[in-house]
Structure formats: C-alpha cells, structure tokens
Design a protein around this motif. Structure first.
Motif, short mmCIF file in Angstrom:
data_model
loop_
_atom_site.label_atom_id
_atom_site.label_comp_id
_atom_site.label_asym_id
_atom_site.label_seq_id
_atom_site.Cartn_x
_atom_site.Cartn_y
_atom_site.Cartn_z
N ASN A 69 -3.59 -133.01 -10.07
CA ASN A 69 -2.37 -132.35 -10.50
C ASN A 69 -2.35 -130.85 -10.22
N ASP A 70 -3.50 -130.30 -9.85
CA ASP A 70 -3.54 -128.89 -9.46
C ASP A 70 -3.24 -128.78 -7.96
N ASN A 176 -3.80 -129.66 -15.13
CA ASN A 176 -3.77 -128.71 -14.01
C ASN A 176 -4.20 -127.33 -14.50
#
Length: 405
Positions: A69-70, A176
């Motif tokens: 998610n980052d 994230n």
C-alpha cells in the motif's frame, strides 16, 4: 516537552505591506488549480498553495517489499520540473500582479514539487515544513526565502488578514507507514548529477515533512469576519493522536485545530476546503461547523494537467453527511473554477478569462461511458485523498481504462 498548540508569534512579511483596504474590507477569491493547488486572492494579497503543475508519471513509482500500500515510496529514476507549464499558468493567473506568498501544505511530490520554482519565478517567499524548505534549498531558493513553520503560528498578512498554521496529519494508516506517518528530511536532497532531477518517492527526497500544515484564515471586515480552513490531506486513523517527530510532540490534529479556532475567536467557519471523505468530515465538522464544503485533492495524481478535470466529483456518503449537517457542498466542475466568498455565502465564478488563456473549457464535459464508470465508485474512496491516483480497486480499473481514451 510538548510544544504549545498556538504560538504567540505574529509575522508580517515585509513584501505584503500595502495601503489600508477599502471600507468594504478585503474580498476573498479561491481558485482551484487541480489536485490540492489553490490560488487565494484576499484583497490585495495573493497566495498560492502547493501549486503542483508538473505531472510525474505513475510508472516511475514502486512499493517496497512487504508494504504494497506504500505505492509511492520509491522511484525508478529521478525526474525534472515542467518550468514552461508553470510559467504559462503564472502568466494566466497572475498576469503582471505580484505574488506575495507560497504555502507548502506538505512535502510530498504532488504538493511541493513545483513550489520552489514558483518562488524563483515570482520572487515570493515560501512557508512550509523543514523538509519543504530543504527541497527549496536544493533548487537554489535562498534560505531566507523559506520560513519553517511547525504549527501554532499566527501570521498577520496585513489589512486584517491572519493565517494560523495548524499541524495536521496525512492520509493513510499503518498499512502505508512511509506515506502516512510524520517524517522529515535531515538534509537537502542532492540533484541527479546527470539530469538535475530529484527522487520523488515519499521514502526518498519527498517525505511528508512531519505531517501536514493546514491553514486557518480569518479576514476582518467592517461587515463582519470571514473565515476559511484549508487542509490538503487527512486521515481519520489518528486525528486524535499526537504527531511526534524525533521525540518532539506537536499535538494531535484535532487538538491543534480546536486551539486555532479558539485563538481566532471562532465557533464556525464560512468555508472548509477539505479532504478525506465522510470519515474525516465526521471528526472535523463538530470543530469547524462550516457553512460550505469545497472538496480538495480528489481528482487523481497522474492525469495530464492540460486535459483538464479527468472525471466528475462523486462521494455519496460524504454528500449525504454534509446534507444532514446542513452544509452546502460545492464541487468543482473544471480546473480553475473560482469561488468567491462574501458574508452572504459562496458564489462560483466560471473564471472564463483564465481558462481561455490556458485552453480549458468553462466546464468539463464527460462521455457517457466515463460517467457510467464513475457512477460505481466515489472520488474519495481510494486512499482518502493522496491514494486516489493509484488504481488499486477493481472498479477503479474500469474508470482508468475509460480515462486512457
């Protein structure tokens, strides 16, 4: 030691001094220039926020192992700045007028990438995080041209205009962490020796700068005070948790906002230029009590700037909540829509002259297929605000397929 939520400092930029305003008091115009880019004209004061016009390609970004998610953590190559496009926008928006101040809401690439170039082109001073000022230094902006603010400052712009800096958070959560949690640079970025470009990743040259800097403006007029609040990212995940950077406690976003409202003597604002969808609104509306909500940072990150607004605003959950709270939602219909604030409310100015100079239609027109695709998703559904540029949901894949045509 916990830092004071509201500082007593009052700062007047020498370049902003001018004759007293007319008896009616300063007018307030807010022009949206895409993403979280704003041009505020308050009386004779001209202020730009973020002003990111360059568009970096999505293809250069990549997530680190274990943190899918980052998505904007790292990049494959350094990138440059579209100075020609910035100059074209400057000429259309400002003409021969002098720009007084540049605000860097936070230091991710889609906010502060172009701000130093604006400073060099216009001579205007910058205000932002230590990271934003280091980024400016790397682009040869003089140290004295960028003031570091930590939150709690009350900055007088003259003519009864005051801007309070509110330390805020960034969108996201623990999934994230590189994007979301407050991080600063410790030294200015070093440009690529061959291209002169920079690494745009939020884990590289463009961390968020210790969280956000949101801004509460108050304008004293003979017919009453006007007030608006603008934030360029937010997450409900930790709005009530202290922002801590290297052991320094900068207070929680909610407490910081409450303190700024109290310092300004406000129980409500006329306009909230806000991000984050319903979850964030539910936390901030009880503090702000806005009359009008203008959505911010909902139109993606990577669409070509010169094509104009990529899709219409849609967030049914947020819209229903605002309606229940008797708050007017005024979404944008095209880049460079202008919102004029008076004591009677907000009026939308199509801003035809500026749009014509830049080649934009007064209102963006969308194909039926695109509208059908957008009808199944919310403009603020992916990543609250700064995540909406990445197509990570199945429904959004179809939207992006439509946009590609």
């Amino acid at each position: 030691m916990k830092r004071a939520l509201i500082a007593s400092a009052s700062f007047v930029l020498s370049s902003l001094v001018s004759p007293p305003a007319a008896a009616a008091g300063p007018t307030v115009e807010m022009t949206w220039m895409s993403i979280a880019n704003w041009y505020f004209r308050i009386g004779d004061r001209r202020v730009l926020m973020d002003a990111y016009i360059t568009r970096l390609p999505a293809s250069i970004f990549m997530a680190p192992p274990g943190l899918p998610n980052d998505m904007a953590a790292f990049t494959q190559s350094p990138q440059g700045i579209d100075t020609a496009s910035i100059a074209k926008v400057r000429d259309a928006v400002l003409g021969s007028d002098k720009l007084d101040l540049l605000l860097a809401g936070h230091a991710h690439w889609d906010h502060s990438w172009d701000t130093p170039t604006w400073s060099k082109l216009t001579g205007a001073a910058m205000i932002g995080s230590a990271t934003a000022c280091m980024q400016a230094s790397a682009q040869h902006v003089a140290t004295e041209q960028c003031r570091v603010v930590s939150g709690g400052e009350a900055i007088s712009l003259g003519d009864g205009i005051t801007m309070r800096v509110v330390r805020f958070n960034h969108s996201g959560d623990a999934t994230n962490p590189i994007q979301h949690f407050a991080r600063e640079l410790y030294r200015p970025p070093v440009p690529d020796p061959v291209t002169g470009g920079f690494r745009a990743g939020v884990g590289e040259d463009y961390p968020n700068g210790g969280g956000n800097r949101a801004f509460l403006f108050t304008i004293d007029r003979p017919d009453g005070k006007l007030a608006f609040f603008v934030n360029d990212s937010a997450s409900d995940y930790d709005l009530d948790k202290p922002i801590v950077v290297d052991g320094a406690d900068f207070g929680s976003p909610l407490a910081n906002l409450a303190a700024a409202m109290k310092d300004a003597g406000l129980e409500k604002v006329d306009v909230w230029v806000g991000t984050g969808g319903k979850a964030v609104a539910e936390r901030l509306v009880p503090l702000l009590h806005p009359k009008v909500y203008i959505p911010n940072h909902w139109d993606g990150l990577f669409h070509p700037f010169w094509r104009g607004l990529p899709y219409p605003f849609k967030d049914e959950n947020l819209s229903a909540y605002l309606k229940a709270q008797n708050i007017q939602l005024v979404p944008q219909r095209q880049y460079f829509d202008k919102f004029v604030l008076t004591t009677h409310g907000v009026e939308v100015d199509v801003n035809h002259g500026v749009k014509r100079k830049l080649g934009f239609a007064d209102q963006q027109h969308f194909s039926k297929s695109l509208q059908d695709a957008v009808s199944r998703v919310a403009s603020t559904s992916v990543g609250a605000d700064c995540g909406e540029g990445f197509a990570v949901a199945n429904d959004w894949a179809e939207v992006y397929a439509q946009l590609s045509h």
